[in-house]
Design a protein around this motif. Structure first.
Motif, PDB file in Angstrom:
ATOM      1  N   ALA A  48       0.833  -1.204   0.000  1.00 20.86           N
ATOM      2  CA  ALA A  48       0.000   0.000   0.000  1.00 20.86           C
ATOM      3  C   ALA A  48       0.868   1.254   0.000  1.00 20.86           C
ATOM      4  O   ALA A  48       0.575   2.227  -0.712  1.00 20.86           O
ATOM      5  CB  ALA A  48      -0.922  -0.012   1.216  1.00 20.86           C
ATOM      6  N   GLY A  49       1.932   1.237   0.781  1.00 24.70           N
ATOM      7  CA  GLY A  49       2.818   2.398   0.833  1.00 24.70           C
ATOM      8  C   GLY A  49       3.518   2.652  -0.487  1.00 24.70           C
ATOM      9  O   GLY A  49       3.744   3.807  -0.876  1.00 24.70           O
ATOM     10  N   PHE A  50       3.850   1.583  -1.199  1.00 15.96           N
ATOM     11  CA  PHE A  50       4.506   1.756  -2.492  1.00 15.96           C
ATOM     12  C   PHE A  50       3.577   2.432  -3.486  1.00 15.96           C
ATOM     13  O   PHE A  50       3.979   3.315  -4.250  1.00 15.96           O
ATOM     14  CB  PHE A  50       4.951   0.388  -3.029  1.00 15.96           C
ATOM     15  CG  PHE A  50       6.332   0.406  -3.593  1.00 15.96           C
ATOM     16  CD1 PHE A  50       7.429   0.155  -2.789  1.00 15.96           C
ATOM     17  CD2 PHE A  50       6.540   0.687  -4.935  1.00 15.96           C
ATOM     18  CE1 PHE A  50       8.703   0.186  -3.309  1.00 15.96           C
ATOM     19  CE2 PHE A  50       7.819   0.723  -5.462  1.00 15.96           C
ATOM     20  CZ  PHE A  50       8.907   0.468  -4.647  1.00 15.96           C
ATOM     21  N   GLY A  51       2.305   2.028  -3.474  1.00 17.88           N
ATOM     22  CA  GLY A  51       1.348   2.695  -4.346  1.00 17.88           C
ATOM     23  C   GLY A  51       1.157   4.156  -3.968  1.00 17.88           C
ATOM     24  O   GLY A  51       1.008   5.027  -4.840  1.00 17.88           O
ATOM     25  N   TYR A  52       1.174   4.429  -2.692  1.00 15.77           N
ATOM     26  CA  TYR A  52       1.047   5.812  -2.211  1.00 15.77           C
ATOM     27  C   TYR A  52       2.230   6.656  -2.673  1.00 15.77           C
ATOM     28  O   TYR A  52       2.073   7.801  -3.119  1.00 15.77           O
ATOM     29  CB  TYR A  52       0.963   5.794  -0.684  1.00 15.77           C
ATOM     30  CG  TYR A  52       0.687   7.134  -0.058  1.00 15.77           C
ATOM     31  CD1 TYR A  52      -0.561   7.726  -0.169  1.00 15.77           C
ATOM     32  CD2 TYR A  52       1.684   7.795   0.653  1.00 15.77           C
ATOM     33  CE1 TYR A  52      -0.821   8.958   0.413  1.00 15.77           C
ATOM     34  CE2 TYR A  52       1.438   9.029   1.240  1.00 15.77           C
ATOM     35  CZ  TYR A  52       0.177   9.599   1.114  1.00 15.77           C
ATOM     36  OH  TYR A  52      -0.065  10.810   1.691  1.00 15.77           O
ATOM     37  N   LEU A  53       3.435   6.072  -2.595  1.00 14.46           N
ATOM     38  CA  LEU A  53       4.625   6.789  -3.050  1.00 14.46           C
ATOM     39  C   LEU A  53       4.560   7.093  -4.543  1.00 14.46           C
ATOM     40  O   LEU A  53       4.979   8.153  -5.002  1.00 14.46           O
ATOM     41  CB  LEU A  53       5.882   5.974  -2.737  1.00 14.46           C
ATOM     42  CG  LEU A  53       6.348   5.950  -1.275  1.00 14.46           C
ATOM     43  CD1 LEU A  53       7.510   4.994  -1.114  1.00 14.46           C
ATOM     44  CD2 LEU A  53       6.738   7.350  -0.828  1.00 14.46           C
ATOM     45  N   MET A  54       4.030   6.146  -5.300  1.00 12.61           N
ATOM     46  CA  MET A  54       3.944   6.354  -6.745  1.00 12.61           C
ATOM     47  C   MET A  54       3.088   7.575  -7.069  1.00 12.61           C
ATOM     48  O   MET A  54       3.338   8.302  -8.034  1.00 12.61           O
ATOM     49  CB  MET A  54       3.361   5.120  -7.428  1.00 12.61           C
ATOM     50  CG  MET A  54       4.307   3.949  -7.523  1.00 12.61           C
ATOM     51  SD  MET A  54       3.646   2.675  -8.600  1.00 12.61           S
ATOM     52  CE  MET A  54       3.698   3.496 -10.178  1.00 12.61           C
ATOM     53  N   GLN A  55       2.049   7.804  -6.276  1.00 13.76           N
ATOM     54  CA  GLN A  55       1.125   8.887  -6.570  1.00 13.76           C
ATOM     55  C   GLN A  55       1.594  10.230  -5.996  1.00 13.76           C
ATOM     56  O   GLN A  55       1.213  11.286  -6.486  1.00 13.76           O
ATOM     57  CB  GLN A  55      -0.258   8.554  -6.009  1.00 13.76           C
ATOM     58  CG  GLN A  55      -0.855   7.299  -6.618  1.00 13.76           C
ATOM     59  CD  GLN A  55      -2.203   6.958  -6.003  1.00 13.76           C
ATOM     60  OE1 GLN A  55      -3.110   7.772  -6.004  1.00 13.76           O
ATOM     61  NE2 GLN A  55      -2.326   5.753  -5.486  1.00 13.76           N
ATOM     62  N   LEU A  56       2.430  10.212  -4.951  1.00 11.92           N
ATOM     63  CA  LEU A  56       2.783  11.461  -4.274  1.00 11.92           C
ATOM     64  C   LEU A  56       4.264  11.821  -4.412  1.00 11.92           C
ATOM     65  O   LEU A  56       4.602  12.860  -4.980  1.00 11.92           O
ATOM     66  CB  LEU A  56       2.405  11.372  -2.790  1.00 11.92           C
ATOM     67  CG  LEU A  56       0.901  11.275  -2.480  1.00 11.92           C
ATOM     68  CD1 LEU A  56       0.683  11.204  -0.982  1.00 11.92           C
ATOM     69  CD2 LEU A  56       0.167  12.478  -3.049  1.00 11.92           C
ATOM     70  N   LEU A  57       5.133  10.984  -3.889  1.00 11.80           N
ATOM     71  CA  LEU A  57       6.526  11.383  -3.733  1.00 11.80           C
ATOM     72  C   LEU A  57       7.301  11.440  -5.045  1.00 11.80           C
ATOM     73  O   LEU A  57       8.313  12.125  -5.139  1.00 11.80           O
ATOM     74  CB  LEU A  57       7.233  10.438  -2.750  1.00 11.80           C
ATOM     75  CG  LEU A  57       6.641  10.422  -1.329  1.00 11.80           C
ATOM     76  CD1 LEU A  57       7.462   9.529  -0.424  1.00 11.80           C
ATOM     77  CD2 LEU A  57       6.562  11.828  -0.759  1.00 11.80           C
ATOM     78  N   ILE A  58       6.854  10.696  -6.078  1.00  8.31           N
ATOM     79  CA  ILE A  58       7.562  10.744  -7.355  1.00  8.31           C
ATOM     80  C   ILE A  58       6.644  11.289  -8.426  1.00  8.31           C
ATOM     81  O   ILE A  58       6.663  10.882  -9.579  1.00  8.31           O
ATOM     82  CB  ILE A  58       8.089   9.348  -7.746  1.00  8.31           C
ATOM     83  CG1 ILE A  58       6.955   8.322  -7.722  1.00  8.31           C
ATOM     84  CG2 ILE A  58       9.205   8.914  -6.833  1.00  8.31           C
ATOM     85  CD1 ILE A  58       7.379   6.964  -8.230  1.00  8.31           C
ATOM     86  N   ASP A  59       5.807  12.255  -8.006  1.00  7.81           N
ATOM     87  CA  ASP A  59       4.813  12.814  -8.909  1.00  7.81           C
ATOM     88  C   ASP A  59       5.450  13.573 -10.068  1.00  7.81           C
ATOM     89  O   ASP A  59       4.822  13.771 -11.104  1.00  7.81           O
ATOM     90  CB  ASP A  59       3.876  13.742  -8.133  1.00  7.81           C
ATOM     91  CG  ASP A  59       2.641  14.103  -8.939  1.00  7.81           C
ATOM     92  OD1 ASP A  59       1.990  13.167  -9.450  1.00  7.81           O
ATOM     93  OD2 ASP A  59       2.344  15.305  -9.074  1.00  7.81           O
ATOM     94  N   GLN A  60       6.699  14.003  -9.910  1.00  3.30           N
ATOM     95  CA  GLN A  60       7.347  14.742 -10.978  1.00  3.30           C
ATOM     96  C   GLN A  60       7.746  13.833 -12.141  1.00  3.30           C
ATOM     97  O   GLN A  60       8.050  14.317 -13.225  1.00  3.30           O
ATOM     98  CB  GLN A  60       8.583  15.479 -10.456  1.00  3.30           C
ATOM     99  CG  GLN A  60       9.725  14.577  -9.986  1.00  3.30           C
ATOM    100  CD  GLN A  60       9.549  14.183  -8.531  1.00  3.30           C
ATOM    101  OE1 GLN A  60       8.450  14.256  -7.995  1.00  3.30           O
ATOM    102  NE2 GLN A  60      10.631  13.765  -7.887  1.00  3.30           N
ATOM    103  N   LEU A  61       7.756  12.539 -11.926  1.00  2.00           N
ATOM    104  CA  LEU A  61       8.067  11.592 -12.998  1.00  2.00           C
ATOM    105  C   LEU A  61       6.831  11.330 -13.834  1.00  2.00           C
ATOM    106  O   LEU A  61       5.703  11.463 -13.372  1.00  2.00           O
ATOM    107  CB  LEU A  61       8.577  10.275 -12.408  1.00  2.00           C
ATOM    108  CG  LEU A  61       9.855  10.330 -11.577  1.00  2.00           C
ATOM    109  CD1 LEU A  61      10.145   8.945 -11.010  1.00  2.00           C
ATOM    110  CD2 LEU A  61      11.028  10.807 -12.404  1.00  2.00           C
ATOM    111  N   GLY A  62       7.047  10.899 -15.061  1.00  3.95           N
ATOM    112  CA  GLY A  62       5.937  10.522 -15.913  1.00  3.95           C
ATOM    113  C   GLY A  62       5.395   9.156 -15.535  1.00  3.95           C
ATOM    114  O   GLY A  62       5.989   8.413 -14.738  1.00  3.95           O
ATOM    115  N   ALA A  63       4.254   8.806 -16.114  1.00  2.00           N
ATOM    116  CA  ALA A  63       3.626   7.523 -15.779  1.00  2.00           C
ATOM    117  C   ALA A  63       4.515   6.356 -16.163  1.00  2.00           C
ATOM    118  O   ALA A  63       4.640   5.375 -15.424  1.00  2.00           O
ATOM    119  CB  ALA A  63       2.276   7.422 -16.482  1.00  2.00           C
ATOM    120  N   GLY A  64       5.164   6.450 -17.325  1.00  2.00           N
ATOM    121  CA  GLY A  64       6.055   5.372 -17.744  1.00  2.00           C
ATOM    122  C   GLY A  64       7.235   5.211 -16.818  1.00  2.00           C
ATOM    123  O   GLY A  64       7.633   4.096 -16.475  1.00  2.00           O
ATOM    124  N   ALA A  65       7.801   6.346 -16.384  1.00  2.00           N
ATOM    125  CA  ALA A  65       8.939   6.287 -15.459  1.00  2.00           C
ATOM    126  C   ALA A  65       8.530   5.696 -14.125  1.00  2.00           C
ATOM    127  O   ALA A  65       9.284   4.930 -13.502  1.00  2.00           O
ATOM    128  CB  ALA A  65       9.510   7.699 -15.269  1.00  2.00           C
TER     129      ALA A  65
END
Length: 314
Positions: free
Chosen positions: A10-27
């Motif tokens: 769950a935390g990994f999914g949360y990080l994908m949406q918040l902490l690395i938001d500057q990356l593109g979806a593919g990245a």
């Protein structure tokens, strides 16, 4: 361990949406895929080179769950992967779980195969678009699970596979309102029937658990048949007749090999005969069908001196 794995995923999914938001979806997708593979590699290394086998199994399990999450986010959340590719990736991950289970001798990873292929496409909402591919993927993983259950891990995996197969079929019928092919439904039944028969022949002393599993399989299969199609059709009648003849053939074989198992299969074959008669004629003839079954059981019991079959017929 289970709570920790759940929180990590769950935390990994949360990080994908918040902490690395500057990356593109593919990245983002590549990032979590690389992390999942790294976690699995770490778990495999610990399993091979250390004595912490249970800890290593938990890490491999976490890596598998992260792989499922990668496909889910990449396909369903970001829409980077087409639906057919999502199903293929879920199938590949499920089969890789079974390969890892054999290589690492771990039961938990073996269970993730059938759990993942049954539930992840439902969560990704891809089965309504590609239901046929989903069913064939489920058939492949069920076959692999039954092989593992028969040769290595035991009957619990087969029972788990039946439970998740029923959940998947009921979801298709009840929620997605998809018309299932009764031939595919019967293929699921035949896979489990073959497994139970082989298991009963293999066991030195047949267990009550295996016979209960056989009853559960037959009753649940009939329930799915009643929901998937009109019972009074020619194709359903042919399927019922085929199942009856197959069970009769197995009963004859078991009578020669393991006589103590014959009565259970005789009862099952009689039930399939009843369904065949009713399906081929009309639902007004249930009474005649049950009478024919009772006479059949009594005749078989008298012929082969099987008191249990006579009692069942009465």
């Amino acid at each position: 361990t289970v709570v920790g794995i759940g929180l990590t995923v769950a935390g990994f999914g949360y990080l994908m949406q918040l902490l690395i938001d500057q990356l593109g979806a593919g990245a983002k997708s590549l990032f979590i895929c690389g992390a999942a593979i790294s976690v699995m590699a770490l778990g495999i290394t610990l399993k091979i080179k250390t004595r912490f086998s249970e800890f290593a199994t938990a890490i491999v399990t976490l890596g598998v769950l992260l792989l499922y999450s990668t496909v889910y986010f990449s396909g369903s959340v970001y829409g980077l992967i087409p639906n057919i590719a999502i199903l293929i990736l879920y199938l590949a991950i499920a089969l890789s779980c079974h390969i890892l289970a054999l290589y690492l001798d771990t039961k938990v990873v073996a269970a993730l195969g059938i759990i993942g292929i049954a539930t992840m496409p439902i969560l990704s909402n891809t089965i309504s678009i590609e239901p046929l591919y989903y069913l064939w993927s489920l058939i492949f993983v069920v076959s692999s699970s039954l092989f593992l259950a028969y040769r290595y891990v035991g009957q619990w995996l087969a029972q788990l596979s039946l439970a998740f197969t029923l959940v998947s079929l009921e979801w298709l019928l009840g929620v997605e309102n998809i018309q299932l092919s009764v031939w595919l439904v019967n293929l699921f039944y035949l896979l489990f029937f073959a497994y139970i028969t082989l298991t009963l022949v293999k066991e030195k002393t047949p267990t009550k658990q295996s016979l209960v599993f056989l009853v559960a399989l037959a009753s649940s299969s009939v329930l799915i048949f009643l929901q998937a199609s009109d019972i009074f059709t020619s194709k359903v009648s042919v399927i019922f007749a085929f199942n009856a003849l197959l069970t009769i053939a197995v009963s004859v074989f078991l009578y020669r090999v393991k006589r103590e198992l014959t009565h259970g299969f005789v009862s099952l074959s009689a039930a399939w005969c009843v369904l065949t008669i009713v399906s081929a004629i009309s639902d007004a003839y249930w009474g005649i069908a049950w009478a024919v079954e009772g006479l059949l059981l009594i005749a078989i019991g008298r012929q082969y001196y099987m008191t249990s079959a006579i009692n069942q017929g009465q």
